[in-house]
Design a protein around this motif. Structure first.
Motif, PDB file in Angstrom:
ATOM      1  N   UNK A 299     -26.029-115.522  80.876  1.00 31.93           N
ATOM      2  CA  UNK A 299     -25.570-114.221  81.361  1.00 31.93           C
ATOM      3  C   UNK A 299     -26.614-113.218  80.882  1.00 31.93           C
ATOM      4  N   UNK A 300     -27.241-112.552  81.834  1.00 31.58           N
ATOM      5  CA  UNK A 300     -28.375-111.687  81.501  1.00 31.58           C
ATOM      6  C   UNK A 300     -27.940-110.242  81.312  1.00 31.58           C
ATOM      7  N   UNK A 301     -28.346-109.689  80.204  1.00 36.29           N
ATOM      8  CA  UNK A 301     -28.121-108.266  79.954  1.00 36.29           C
ATOM      9  C   UNK A 301     -29.434-107.553  80.268  1.00 36.29           C
ATOM     10  N   UNK A 302     -29.564-107.106  81.505  1.00 36.02           N
ATOM     11  CA  UNK A 302     -30.802-106.451  81.943  1.00 36.02           C
ATOM     12  C   UNK A 302     -31.044-105.197  81.109  1.00 36.02           C
ATOM     13  N   UNK A 303     -32.194-105.150  80.491  1.00 34.30           N
ATOM     14  CA  UNK A 303     -32.548-104.000  79.641  1.00 34.30           C
ATOM     15  C   UNK A 303     -31.482-103.723  78.587  1.00 34.30           C
ATOM     16  N   UNK A 304     -30.806-104.790  78.175  1.00 38.07           N
ATOM     17  CA  UNK A 304     -29.817-104.635  77.110  1.00 38.07           C
ATOM     18  C   UNK A 304     -28.512-104.009  77.552  1.00 38.07           C
ATOM     19  N   UNK A 305     -28.326-103.895  78.856  1.00 42.52           N
ATOM     20  CA  UNK A 305     -27.088-103.281  79.355  1.00 42.52           C
ATOM     21  C   UNK A 305     -26.031-104.357  79.556  1.00 42.52           C
ATOM     22  N   UNK A 306     -24.772-103.943  79.587  1.00 37.36           N
ATOM     23  CA  UNK A 306     -23.672-104.879  79.777  1.00 37.36           C
ATOM     24  C   UNK A 306     -23.858-105.636  81.086  1.00 37.36           C
TER      25      UNK A 306
ATOM     26  N   UNK B 238     -35.567-107.756  77.863  1.00 41.89           N
ATOM     27  CA  UNK B 238     -36.421-106.581  77.816  1.00 41.89           C
ATOM     28  C   UNK B 238     -37.777-107.011  78.321  1.00 41.89           C
ATOM     29  N   UNK B 239     -37.962-107.078  79.611  1.00 41.47           N
ATOM     30  CA  UNK B 239     -39.166-107.641  80.183  1.00 41.47           C
ATOM     31  C   UNK B 239     -39.104-109.147  80.165  1.00 41.47           C
TER      32      UNK B 239
ATOM     33  N   UNK C   9     -22.540-103.076  73.918  1.00 37.18           N
ATOM     34  CA  UNK C   9     -23.064-101.716  73.818  1.00 37.18           C
ATOM     35  C   UNK C   9     -23.519-101.418  72.386  1.00 37.18           C
ATOM     36  N   UNK C  10     -24.812-101.525  72.171  1.00 40.37           N
ATOM     37  CA  UNK C  10     -25.345-101.304  70.821  1.00 40.37           C
ATOM     38  C   UNK C  10     -25.173 -99.857  70.371  1.00 40.37           C
ATOM     39  N   UNK C  11     -24.955 -98.959  71.322  1.00 37.07           N
ATOM     40  CA  UNK C  11     -24.781 -97.557  70.924  1.00 37.07           C
ATOM     41  C   UNK C  11     -23.467 -97.340  70.184  1.00 37.07           C
TER      42      UNK C  11
END
Lengths: 357, 427
Positions: free
Chosen positions: B182-189, B164-165, B248-250
């Motif tokens: 492994x980067x989760x850009x903006x918390x996305x998969x 997140x930034x 997916x935190x949602x």
């Protein structure tokens, strides 16, 4: 001018000369292009705020050591006001000048006798949860308005400190507050440069409007920057000016430009964005309407720059720079003097007139 | 199928078990150069039960120690904020962290850090590799943790950055790309982890069968460590795609999302919890940005205001879910900030005397190590640096940091051999 203030109760030092230059009369008219420094009074810590009392006898400053200090305009004599438990950046007065109000980052609002020899708080109330960022006193002196980080605006009875209104609606820290000159309403501005107009009789919100030029969300650093760091009405109440920053390219690094948004009060729409001819990396920390019909802003960032704006011109018609970095500005009630509180632990007193022999 | 490598090398280096000093005696003799798949079943079960994890929070830009872990109210450079009591008597932290203060009994503070550096890039390398930035690239803490802690046949990445930034990265250096972040850009998969809409399930099955057939044919004659790595990466990718919901935190219940708040950072903390519960050995959550040369106090109010509650919620959740004993938590930056307040209400870069917060795993709860001077300008007791911290982090999860990685026949010390752990922090 003597550069050092006299400490309170220190009768061993000779009195310093008064700030006004000898030989000048009250009929002298301000001439912004001739602005010059007439006194520099030092304190031991960086300053955060400054205000003249309505009778022009004193300039009060906030300091990073949690104190408020009172300089006597006659001789620079220094008197401490001890009571806050954090920084103070909000200072106001009753219109008769008898009472001083200070709001601190400790969330407390304090009452003081303005000219007491050894001031102690007359009253203290826990006004906000978190910082009090600004306060204003109503034109009739009966009300005090405060705002802060709890996203609230509060209206107090100046006579007894009782709460009159708690005004809710802001969704970010409330940075500034001002009474309209007609005494019927109040305006507040938050971190996102959202203004809310409040009816004083019932505490209801009348409208909201914004000044987008004074706000930005910095995507790179994921930080919000903006809001009215200073706020003032024109004398006739037709214009509201909010000082701050614009054109922010790096919020955390302070890569930005000073600006003041002049808003048409009736419509709530931006009339003009006042900027500087040469871009100035600073924030308009202080703003005042001069009785002769122009705005004075003080930009602090790379220096202390007094900027004089006519209401119908975006750029300044006069300016005056000081090498230190300004953090607040106040216009003396005589309209001929100004004070700038500096990060470099001093307050500079300027005269807006030509130098006298 | 037994691997008879055509090149004759044992590319995998030291086995996971060997690093886990605490478990070594319980699972018998160690084998240098062995494959993870050789770990006996009983030992693998034991490892699973005590799976160690590291969760780091990287506060990019350099969080101010005075506005967080080492407040000095009403001192010359203390700034406007006050300190507050915590759940540990005698420990006070900034009033900007009221929720964290209630979790202090799970945490510890190192207040005497001197990294002798005040730059973003070098500081980030120091704090994430435990080394100074000179010579060959060194593996990120996450890569080391993934190498040492990833269970056999683990189908998710062992080293995940929730960004997140702040910067990307998390290099594995000589450990190989398998252990890079492994980067989760903006918390996305992870990118490209979803089957393209134009590829049907049936077509995908046929594609994979063909790939396996070709791989097997090739491996029968020319099997190498590289071809194994390729095969593994395909299998991992397919596993990852099948378990995409993990990222997916949602998918968490609405009540959980509410507890963590709707801020980006809050949701990233919830995602971190989800990943840790799945056994991911290393998760880093970035929070940006603290490089507050201008209006330090306003921005710390804003940033730590966002950080405090989700962080404290996560610490408490890990405790209540029984994971904290096996999970190291570290809150770090690349440096601290100057005690001196600049004229623009800012604080600048400062690596001379600053703080880190850590907790969980073997970290002594409620400990405070090190002390700074009353003006915050220098360390006056128990000075440590990034090298000591790196040893401490890994030893807190049972990694023997005196060991070496053996890669391609070369030995690489896991941590700086000239340094050691902060012993009093390890319970």
């Amino acid at each position: 001018m003597n550069e050092e203030p006299q400490k309170a109760n220190d009768d061993k030092k000779p009195p310093a000369p008064a700030a006004p230059e000898s030989g000048e009369t009250a009929e002298v008219k301000a001439d912004p292009g001739k602005t010059h420094v007439v006194a520099t009074w030092k304190y031991e810590r960086p300053l955060t705020a400054c205000r003249f009392d309505p009778l022009g006898r004193f300039v009060f400053v906030g300091a990073e050591d949690y104190t408020v200090q009172r300089f006597d305009m006659k001789d620079g004599k220094l008197t401490p006001l001890l009571g806050h438990e954090s920084w103070c950046r909000a200072i106001g007065f009753s219109p008769d000048g008898k009472t001083t109000f200070t709001g601190g980052y400790d969330g407390r609002l304090l009452w003081w006798q303005t000219d007491a020899d050894s001031p102690t708080p007359l009253r203290a109330i826990a006004a906000h949860n978190g910082w009090i960022r600004a306060l204003a006193v109503s034109p009739d002196g009966q009300l005090i308005a405060t705002c802060g980080n709890d996203q609230l605006v509060k209206v107090w009875n100046a006579a007894d400190g009782s709460a009159i209104h708690t005004l809710t609606g802001h969704e970010s820290h409330v940075y500034n507050v001002a009474f309209h000159p007609d005494g019927q309403s109040l305006v507040s501005c938050d971190h996102r440069a959202i203004f809310r107009h409040w009816n004083l009789s019932d505490g209801k919100e009348l409208r909201t409007f914004s000044a987008p030029a004074l706000y930005k969300y910095d995507d790179k650093f994921r930080a919000h920057i903006g809001g009215a760091r200073s706020l003032a009405f024109s004398g006739d109440g037709k214009l509201l000016a909010a000082g701050g920053t614009t054109n922010v390219t790096n919020a955390l690094g302070g890569i930005l430009e000073c600006a003041a948004a002049s808003i048409d009060w009736e419509s709530g729409k931006l009339k003009l964005l006042h900027v500087t001819k040469e871009k100035n990396r600073g924030t308009i920390w202080g703003l005042a309407w001069h009785p002769d019909g122009y705005w004075i802003g003080m930009s602090g960032g790379r220096n202390a720059l007094l900027v004089f704006w006519k209401p119908d011109q975006a750029e300044e018609f006069a300016k005056f720079a000081m090498p230190e970095i300004g953090r607040d500005f106040a216009l003396h009630p005589d309209g001929l003097q100004a004070a700038v509180a500096m990060a470099e632990s001093q307050v500079r007193i300027c005269r807006l007139t030509a130098k006298t022999a | 199928m037994k691997c008879d490598y055509a090149c004759g090398t044992a590319e995998h280096g030291t086995s996971r078990r060997q690093f886990l000093g605490g478990l070594a005696t319980g699972v018998g003799a160690l084998t240098l150069g062995g494959s993870d798949s050789w770990i006996p079943v009983a030992a693998a079960e034991q490892l699973k039960q005590s799976q160690k994890r590291i969760l780091t929070f990287f506060l990019h830009g350099g969080v101010s120690q005075l506005e967080s872990w080492d407040p000095k109210p009403n001192t010359i450079w203390g700034g406007p904020f006050r300190s507050i009591a915590t759940s540990v008597p005698d420990i006070r932290i900034s009033e900007l962290l009221p929720f964290t203060a209630q979790q202090m009994h799970h945490l510890a503070l190192v207040r005497g850090i001197n990294t002798k550096n005040s730059g973003h890039g070098p500081g980030q390398i120091q704090m994430t590799t435990g080394r100074n930035p000179m010579g060959a690239e060194q593996p990120h803490l996450g890569a080391v943790a993934a190498k040492a802690l990833t269970p056999p046949s683990f189908s998710l990445p062992g080293h995940i950055l929730i960004k997140g930034g702040g910067n990307s990265g998390g290099p594995a250096a000589y450990l190989g790309p398998r252990f890079a972040a492994v980067t989760l850009e903006d918390g996305k998969a992870p990118q490209h982890s979803q089957l393209p809409e134009t590829v049907s399930g049936e077509a995908e099955t046929r594609r994979q069968e063909f790939r396996r057939s070709a791989n097997d044919r090739f491996a029968g004659r020319r099997r190498t460590a590289d071809t194994d790595a390729y095969t593994l990466s395909f299998d991992q990718a397919r596993d990852l795609m099948a378990r995409r919901d993990v990222f997916d935190a949602s998918k968490e219940p609405a009540r959980e999302q509410e507890r963590y708040g709707q801020s980006e950072f809050g949701q990233h903390c919830l995602l971190a919890r989800r990943l840790l519960e799945e056994g991911v050995p290393f998760v880093q959550v970035n929070h940006s940005n603290y490089d507050t040369h201008y209006e330090n106090f306003d921005y710390h109010l804003e940033q730590l205001g966002e950080f405090d509650r989700p962080f404290a919620t996560l610490v408490n959740d890990l405790h209540e879910r029984g994971l904290l004993a096996d999970t190291l938590i570290v809150v770090m930056s690349e440096m601290g900030r100057t005690p001196r307040i600049n004229p623009r209400y800012g604080r600048d870069h400062w690596g001379t005397a600053w703080s880190v917060c850590l907790g969980g795993a073997k970290v002594a709860r409620g400990a405070v190590v090190g002390k700074t001077s009353s003006d915050g300008m220098s360390v006056v007791d128990r000075e440590v640096d990034h090298g000591h911290l790196f040893h401490t982090y890994l030893q807190a999860v049972g990694v023997d940091t005196k060991q070496e990685f053996v890669i391609g026949g070369r030995k690489f010390p896991i941590a700086d051999p000239a340094k050691g752990p902060i012993a009093e922090l390890l319970a």
